[in-house]
Design an enzyme around this catalytic site. Structure first.
Site, mmCIF file in Angstrom:
data_model
loop_
_atom_site.group_PDB
_atom_site.id
_atom_site.type_symbol
_atom_site.label_atom_id
_atom_site.label_comp_id
_atom_site.label_asym_id
_atom_site.label_seq_id
_atom_site.Cartn_x
_atom_site.Cartn_y
_atom_site.Cartn_z
ATOM 1 C CB SER A 81 15.283 -7.337 -2.860
ATOM 2 O OG SER A 81 16.011 -6.728 -3.879
ATOM 3 C CG HIS A 131 13.181 -6.842 1.288
ATOM 4 N ND1 HIS A 131 12.655 -7.922 0.633
ATOM 5 C CD2 HIS A 131 13.317 -5.869 0.357
ATOM 6 C CE1 HIS A 131 12.478 -7.615 -0.637
ATOM 7 N NE2 HIS A 131 12.874 -6.376 -0.829
ATOM 8 C CD GLU A 182 11.024 -11.002 2.366
ATOM 9 O OE1 GLU A 182 10.564 -12.086 1.971
ATOM 10 O OE2 GLU A 182 11.863 -10.358 1.722
ATOM 11 C CG ASN A 235 12.340 -10.316 -4.274
ATOM 12 O OD1 ASN A 235 11.264 -10.054 -4.789
ATOM 13 N ND2 ASN A 235 13.151 -9.383 -3.842
HETATM 14 N N1 3HC Z 1 2.754 6.264 -2.076
HETATM 15 C C1 3HC Z 1 1.724 6.403 -1.226
HETATM 16 N N2 3HC Z 1 0.483 5.889 -1.458
HETATM 17 C C2 3HC Z 1 0.301 5.259 -2.637
HETATM 18 C C3 3HC Z 1 1.323 5.083 -3.581
HETATM 19 C C4 3HC Z 1 2.602 5.617 -3.257
HETATM 20 N N3 3HC Z 1 3.652 5.488 -4.062
HETATM 21 N N4 3HC Z 1 0.842 4.398 -4.636
HETATM 22 C C5 3HC Z 1 -0.455 4.138 -4.361
HETATM 23 N N5 3HC Z 1 -0.779 4.660 -3.157
HETATM 24 C C6 3HC Z 1 -2.074 4.572 -2.476
HETATM 25 C C7 3HC Z 1 -3.071 5.519 -3.087
HETATM 26 O O1 3HC Z 1 -3.037 6.788 -2.465
HETATM 27 C C8 3HC Z 1 -4.390 4.804 -2.832
HETATM 28 O O2 3HC Z 1 -4.816 5.052 -1.505
HETATM 29 P P1 3HC Z 1 -6.410 5.182 -1.152
HETATM 30 O O3 3HC Z 1 -7.093 4.030 -1.837
HETATM 31 O O4 3HC Z 1 -6.466 5.100 0.346
HETATM 32 O O5 3HC Z 1 -6.816 6.514 -1.677
HETATM 33 C C9 3HC Z 1 -4.015 3.315 -2.897
HETATM 34 O O6 3HC Z 1 -2.599 3.252 -2.683
HETATM 35 C C10 3HC Z 1 -4.370 2.706 -4.234
HETATM 36 O O7 3HC Z 1 -3.698 3.466 -5.227
HETATM 37 P P2 3HC Z 1 -4.334 3.796 -6.644
HETATM 38 O O8 3HC Z 1 -5.834 3.916 -6.537
HETATM 39 O O9 3HC Z 1 -3.589 4.959 -7.225
HETATM 40 O O10 3HC Z 1 -3.905 2.590 -7.560
HETATM 41 P P3 3HC Z 1 -4.265 1.050 -7.520
HETATM 42 O O11 3HC Z 1 -5.549 0.749 -6.839
HETATM 43 O O12 3HC Z 1 -4.067 0.650 -8.920
HETATM 44 O O13 3HC Z 1 -3.109 0.417 -6.611
HETATM 45 C C11 3HC Z 1 -0.963 -0.445 -6.172
HETATM 46 C C12 3HC Z 1 -1.766 0.660 -6.863
HETATM 47 C C13 3HC Z 1 -1.100 -0.316 -4.653
HETATM 48 C C14 3HC Z 1 0.494 -0.193 -6.564
HETATM 49 C C15 3HC Z 1 -1.483 -1.854 -6.647
HETATM 50 O O14 3HC Z 1 -1.489 -1.902 -8.034
HETATM 51 C C16 3HC Z 1 -0.643 -3.002 -6.120
HETATM 52 O O15 3HC Z 1 -0.789 -3.434 -4.995
HETATM 53 N N6 3HC Z 1 0.263 -3.539 -6.990
HETATM 54 C C17 3HC Z 1 1.141 -4.639 -6.624
HETATM 55 C C18 3HC Z 1 2.326 -4.099 -5.887
HETATM 56 C C19 3HC Z 1 3.285 -5.196 -5.500
HETATM 57 O O16 3HC Z 1 3.141 -6.374 -5.803
HETATM 58 N N7 3HC Z 1 4.356 -4.771 -4.788
HETATM 59 C C20 3HC Z 1 5.419 -5.667 -4.396
HETATM 60 C C21 3HC Z 1 6.534 -5.562 -5.380
HETATM 61 S S1 3HC Z 1 7.859 -6.634 -4.992
HETATM 62 C C22 3HC Z 1 8.862 -5.697 -4.019
HETATM 63 O O17 3HC Z 1 8.627 -4.538 -3.727
HETATM 64 C C23 3HC Z 1 10.107 -6.373 -3.547
HETATM 65 C C24 3HC Z 1 11.331 -5.834 -4.227
HETATM 66 O O18 3HC Z 1 12.456 -6.410 -3.613
HETATM 67 C C25 3HC Z 1 11.357 -6.133 -5.696
#
Ligand code: 3HC
Length: 292
Positions: free
Chosen positions: A120, A141, A153, A191
């Site tokens: 990242s 990414h 990305e 990021n």
């Molecule tokens: N693997 C597979 N599926 C997953 C999962 C995982 N690890 N985590 C969640 N899911 C799926 C669930 O099965 C569910 O699917 P469904 O609605 O079809 O049944 C769906 O995602 C929603 O999950 P939950 O109901 O358990 O939980 P939430 O509704 O609270 O959502 C979340 C969880 C998707 C993580 C949500 O909170 C979210 O979008 N958060 C923000 C994540 C974000 O910003 N990510 C980017 C981070 S930055 C990055 O990655 C870059 C790096 O370089 C730092």
């Protein structure tokens, strides 16, 4: 077709396993490499759990779930990458550790379509310099959780060829991801924007200006974000956040990227966020139901 039918994934952590899950779901065969057995076992357990959840929610049939699992293999030997069409590396954010993996992959896989890093924040050119084929090295990414987030990305470094760029784009499409393209600069698009925001939230909390809960509720309810910034930092991993902040600060020397002291204190104390059970919040271990 992307030309990638068998994928090697270096690193079976949360990101690597998520990349493998998305690839297997798209019909690819995947080999996940980790040098130690314990992380391999964790990777396998987490993939089985995720597939089990998709089956129980009716997103996959039993047959599709077991076919998907059968497409994934776990290994402690990079020699088992023999014959893979491409590789995505997803290990710790450490330029030297990534470089030495790429050096080995370069020697092992002369015909691979691409050797990609999921970094990242480390310049792709720095990783490519460890290989004899910098034209085949590219950044792909992914975002966490990989099976849910649709973005990748695609990062073209100085020597990345047009063919490698096209193959990475086709691979992202096969995985059902939406690609955005960036030049090779620490932080890329997301990021570069996300990290100063998260670091500002950590500083706000560190100053005692507001509670963690109020900072998070502010951004969830006020801006419609699925997670507040401190929840998101815990979710990404505070060790990962720290490493990204350091890389961005090293690249641009701008204080808004620099990790605040409290982030370092949490990391040196082993409080990495959700994965270690404590970060800005506490995460009690999931209760396992007693056997009947
Ligand atoms: N693997 C597979 N599926 C997953 C999962 C995982 N690890 N985590 C969640 N899911 C799926 C669930 O099965 C569910 O699917 P469904 O609605 O079809 O049944 C769906 O995602 C929603 O999950 P939950 O109901 O358990 O939980 P939430 O509704 O609270 O959502 C979340 C969880 C998707 C993580 C949500 O909170 C979210 O979008 N958060 C923000 C994540 C974000 O910003 N990510 C980017 C981070 S930055 C990055 O990655 C870059 C790096 O370089 C730092």
């Amino acid at each position: 077709m992307s030309g990638i039918e068998t994928l090697g994934v270096v690193g079976g952590g949360f990101m690597g396993t998520g990349i493998a899950e998305s690839a297997a779901r798209a019909g690819l065969s995947v080999v996940i490499y980790e040098p130690e057995q314990a992380p391999l076992d964790r990777s396998q357990a987490s993939l089985e759990k995720s597939i089990g959840r998709a089956v129980s929610r009716g997103k996959l049939s039993d047959q599709e779930g077991s076919d998907m699992l059968n497409r994934v293999a776990w290994t402690r030997s990079l020699d088992d990458f023999d014959g893979v069409d491409g590789v995505v590396e997803a290990i710790i954010e450490d330029a030297k550790a990534k470089g030495s993996i790429f050096k080995k992959l370069d020697a092992l896989l002369p015909d691979a379509t691409f050797l990609a890093s999921n970094t990242s924040s480390i310049p792709i050119a720095e990783i490519a310099a460890w290989t004899q084929r910098p034209d085949r090295v590219i950044g792909i990414h992914f975002f966490s959780p990989v099976p849910v987030m649709s973005l990748v990305e695609i990062v073209r470094a100085i020597d990345t060829s047009d063919e490698t760029l096209a193959a990475a784009g086709a691979f992202a499409a096969t995985m059902g991801k939406h690609p955005v393209h960036t030049a090779d600069r620490a932080g890329f698009i997301v990021n570069m924007l996300l990290v100063p925001y998260l670091m500002s939230a950590i500083r706000m909390y560190e100053d005692g200006f507001a509670t963690a809960e109020d900072i998070d509720e502010g951004m969830k309810r006020g801006c419609g974000h699925p997670m507040g910034p401190l929840q998101l930092a815990d979710f990404i991993g505070l060790d990962v956040m720290y490493a990204i902040g350091e890389s961005l600060y090293e690249e641009f020397k701008r204080p808004d990227f620099a990790p605040p002291p409290i982030l370092k204190r949490l990391v040196v104390s082993g409080h990495f966020g959700r994965k270690s059970g404590r970060g800005f919040y506490e995460y009690p271990p999931a209760k396992v139901p007693a056997a009947a």
